[in-house]
Enzyme design. Structure first.
Site, PDB file in Angstrom:
ATOM      1  N   ASP A 126      51.030  12.550  50.735  1.00 26.07           N
ATOM      2  CA  ASP A 126      52.028  12.356  51.788  1.00 26.07           C
ATOM      3  C   ASP A 126      51.350  12.429  53.151  1.00 26.07           C
ATOM      4  OD1 ASP A 126      53.888  12.233  49.810  1.00 26.07           O
ATOM      5  OD2 ASP A 126      54.820  14.172  50.226  1.00 26.07           O
ATOM      6  N   GLU A 211      60.989  11.595  41.269  1.00 21.63           N
ATOM      7  CA  GLU A 211      60.772  11.758  39.830  1.00 21.63           C
ATOM      8  C   GLU A 211      61.860  12.619  39.194  1.00 21.63           C
ATOM      9  OE1 GLU A 211      55.890  11.634  40.245  1.00 21.63           O
ATOM     10  OE2 GLU A 211      56.946  13.551  40.238  1.00 21.63           O
ATOM     11  N   THR A 366      53.495   8.022  35.281  1.00 26.22           N
ATOM     12  CA  THR A 366      52.289   8.119  36.104  1.00 26.22           C
ATOM     13  C   THR A 366      51.079   8.537  35.264  1.00 26.22           C
ATOM     14  OG1 THR A 366      52.721  10.435  36.632  1.00 26.22           O
ATOM     15  CG2 THR A 366      53.680   8.789  38.086  1.00 26.22           C
ATOM     16  N   GLU A 407      52.237   3.652  36.908  1.00 24.26           N
ATOM     17  CA  GLU A 407      51.492   3.638  38.159  1.00 24.26           C
ATOM     18  C   GLU A 407      50.397   4.692  38.069  1.00 24.26           C
ATOM     19  OE1 GLU A 407      54.129   6.458  41.072  1.00 24.26           O
ATOM     20  OE2 GLU A 407      54.995   4.524  40.539  1.00 24.26           O
ATOM     21  N   LEU A 410      46.672   9.098  41.197  1.00 24.00           N
ATOM     22  CA  LEU A 410      45.754   9.339  42.303  1.00 24.00           C
ATOM     23  C   LEU A 410      45.114   8.022  42.726  1.00 24.00           C
ATOM     24  CD1 LEU A 410      44.023  12.549  40.874  1.00 24.00           C
ATOM     25  CD2 LEU A 410      45.817  12.453  42.627  1.00 24.00           C
TER      26      LEU A 410
END
Length: 490
Positions: A126, A211, A366, A407, A410
Site C-alpha cells: 500500500d 479478501e 493469490t 494473481e 508479491l
C-alpha cells in the site's frame, strides 16, 4: 555365459540411450498450444485521487498503449468506497472512473473492476492512504464496534465488521444495504460499459484488502510475518452472535473467544490453543472455529447474493488470500485466525467453494508465484507451503466447477516466478485439462516498465496466451521507451 550376455546387451543399449538422450525442451518455454489464459494488469492504487479525479490521463493512456502492444487483455482497478461515497450517504461521485473507463474503451481493452469496501493503507504494497468514507468513520468515533475488534479491544478500521451486516447503524442503513446501494449506483452509472462488455468482471470486496477473511494479521497492530495473528470477533455484534450460538448448543459458557491463543506474533507451539494436540481440536475449540468460519461464509453468501442482483448477467468474483504460513502444522493456526477452518484433519476451503458455486461466483486466489522451497530457505521457522495451499484451493474450486482466476501475492519480474505462475495456471499433467480462467498481474509500476523487465513480462503474456516463444525472441517493445514518466514516479 550366454544368458549373462543376453541380459547385458539390452541393459547397455538402455544406458547408451539415456547417456545420449536428446536434451528435453526447457520447462520455461513449453506452453505453446496450451489454453488461452487472459492476462490483466492492476493499475496503481492511487490512479484516482481523493476528489475522484484521474491523476494523469495522458500518462496513463501511454502506459496502457504499451501494455496493449504485448496483447495484455485488460486492466484491473479498485473503485474505492471511501472516494466515491466519501462525503455523504447515498451521494456518489464516479467522475474520475468515467474518464478512466473511456480511455480503456478507446484502446479496446477490458476492465476488471473491484468494489473496494475496505481501507487502503497499512498493508504490504500500500503506497497511498484511502480511508473508509468520512461519514462512516464519524459513526465509528461514537460506535467503534462497527469495526472488527481483537481480544484487547483494539479496533481495526480497515473494513466494517460482519456483525453489522443486518444492523441499522449506518445512518439508518445496514452494511448490506450500503454495499448494495453502492453496487447498484455503479451498475446504473456505467450501463454502457456493461452493455458493450468492456467490463468483463466485477470482483466484490468482502473484507480487508478486498479478501474474504478476517483482518487477523494487521501490521498497524504490530503483526509481523510469520505470526499466527489473532481472532477478530470481540465487537459487541459478533459477541452477541457467539452468545446465541453457544446458547443454542446448550453451553452458554462457550460464549467467549479462546484465552490461550497467544498474540499476533506467537508461534503455534507457544500457545495452548494452536499447539499439536491443542484446544483447537477440543469440543469447545471445534465449536468456536465452526462458528467463526460460518460467520465468514454467511457474510460472503449475503453480499454475493446482492451482487448478483446488482450485476445480473456479468461475471462476478470473490478473492481469497493465500495464508500459507504454518500450513505444515496440524492446526494451520494462521488460517484459523483468518477464518479458514482448515486444520490437517479438515478441508476448510470446500465449504467456501460450495458457497461461491451457489452464486456462480469465480474464485480469485493469490500467491501462485510462490515456491515452497524458497519459503523454507527464507523463513524455515514458518513451516509454510504455498504450493500445497494453492493445490488444495484450486482443487476445491475445480471440484465444484467454478472458474478460478489468480494473481501474484508479491511483485514478480523474473522468469522463475513467471514459470511458477504458468505451472499453476495450466497444469501440464492435469488429466482433465483444467486451467485458470484469468490471471491478474500485481501491478503496473515503474519497475515493471523498465526495458528488460517488460520484455520478460511480454514473453510471459505470450506463454499465458499459449503462443510459441523462444529464448532468443524479443518483444515488439525492443527499442521502445517503456519508462513511466517522471511525474508518475513521484
Amino acid at each position: 555365459m550366454w544368458t549373462i550376455i543376453l541380459i547385458m546387451i539390452p541393459l547397455m543399449l538402455l544406458i547408451r540411450r539415456r547417456l545420449w538422450k536428446k536434451p528435453q525442451k526447457s520447462r520455461s518455454w513449453d506452453f505453446a498450444g496450451t489454453p488461452y489464459v487472459p492476462v490483466y494488469v492492476m493499475l496503481s492504487l492511487g490512479v484516482i485521487d481523493m476528489n475522484c479525479v484521474l491523476v494523469d490521463p495522458e500518462g496513463l493512456r501511454n502506459q496502457l498503449k504499451i501494455l496493449k502492444s504485448v496483447n495484455v487483455d485488460g486492466i484491473m482497478v479498485d473503485c474505492w468506497w471511501g472516494i466515491v461515497e466519501g462525503h455523504a450517504p447515498n451521494v456518489y461521485n464516479w467522475s474520475g472512473y468515467k474518464t478512466l473507463f473511456q480511455i480503456v474503451r478507446d484502446l479496446k481493452l477490458k476492465l476488471q473492476v473491484v468494489m473496494s469496501f475496505h481501507e487502503c493503507g497499512g498493508n504490504v504494497g500500500d503506497d497511498v492512504h484511502i480511508p473508509l468514507p468520512h461519514w462512516v468513520t464519524e459513526i465509528g468515533v461514537s460506535n467503534p464496534d462497527i469495526y472488527f475488534t481483537d481480544r484487547d479491544g483494539r479496533q481495526n478500521s480497515e473494513c466494517l465488521t460482519w456483525g453489522i451486516d443486518k444492523e441499522r447503524v449506518l445512518k439508518g442503513r445496514t452494511a448490506l444495504e450500503v454495499y448494495f446501494d453502492y453496487m447498484r449506483s455503479f451498475r446504473v452509472e456505467f450501463d454502457a460499459f456493461f452493455e458493450d462488455r468492456v467490463i468483463s468482471e466485477i470482483e466484490i470486496g468482502l473484507g480487508p484488502c478486498g479478501e474474504l477473511r478476517y483482518p487477523s494479521y494487521p501490521e498497524k497492530h504490530g503483526w509481523r510475518y510469520p505470526g499466527v495473528g489473532e481472532f477478530q470477533c470481540y465487537d459487541k455484534y459478533l459477541m452477541k452472535s457467539l452468545m446465541k450460538a453457544a446458547e443454542e448448543r446448550g453451553h452458554s459458557f462457550w460464549a467467549r473467544g479462546p484465552d490461550n491463543a497467544g498474540s499476533y506474533n506467537s508461534t503455534p507451539h507457544e500457545t495452548g490453543f494452536f499447539c499439536d494436540g491443542g484446544e483447537y481440536d477440543s469440543y469447545y475449540g471445534r465449536f468456536f472455529l465452526n462458528w467463526y468460519s460460518r460467520v465468514l461464509i454467511e457474510h460472503g453468501d449475503r453480499v454475493l447474493a446482492l451482487a448478483n442482483l446488482a450485476f445480473e448477467g456479468t461475471c462476478i468474483a470473490a478473492k481469497l488470500s493465500g495464508i500459507h504460513w504454518w500450513y505444515k502444522t496440524a492446526s494451520h493456526a494462521a488460517e484459523l485466525t483468518a477464518g479458514f477452518y482448515n486444520p490437517s484433519n479438515r478441508d476448510g476451503y470446500s465449504p467456501i467453494a460450495t458457497m461461491l458455486k451457489k452464486h456462480e461466483t469465480a474464485l480469485n486466489f493469490t500467491c501462485v508465484e510462490l515456491r515452497t522451497l524458497d519459503q523454507h530457505e527464507d523463513f524455515p521457522e514458518a513451516l509454510a507451503d504455498p504450493e500445497g495451499l494453492v493445490w488444495q484451493v484450486l482443487n476445491a474450486a475445480w471440484d465444484v466447477s467454478i472458474p478460478v482466476a489468480s494473481e501474484n501475492a508479491l511483485p514478480c519480474y523474473d522468469r522463475e516466478g513467471y514459470n511458477k505462475i504458468l505451472e499453476n495456471a495450466k497444469p501440464l499433467n492435469d488429466p482433465d485439462g483444467r486451467h485458470l480462467s484469468a490471471f491478474t498481474y500485481l501491478r503496473l509500476s515503474p519497475i515493471l516498465m523498465e526495458k528488460d523487465n517488460f520484455i520478460e513480462f511480454g514473453q510471459f503474456v505470450k506463454r499465458m496466451h499459449g503462443e510459441a516463444v523462444s529464448d532468443l525472441q524479443n518483444t515488439k517493445l525492443e527499442g521502445m521507451d517503456t519508462q513511466i514518466p517522471e511525474q508518475e514516479k513521484k
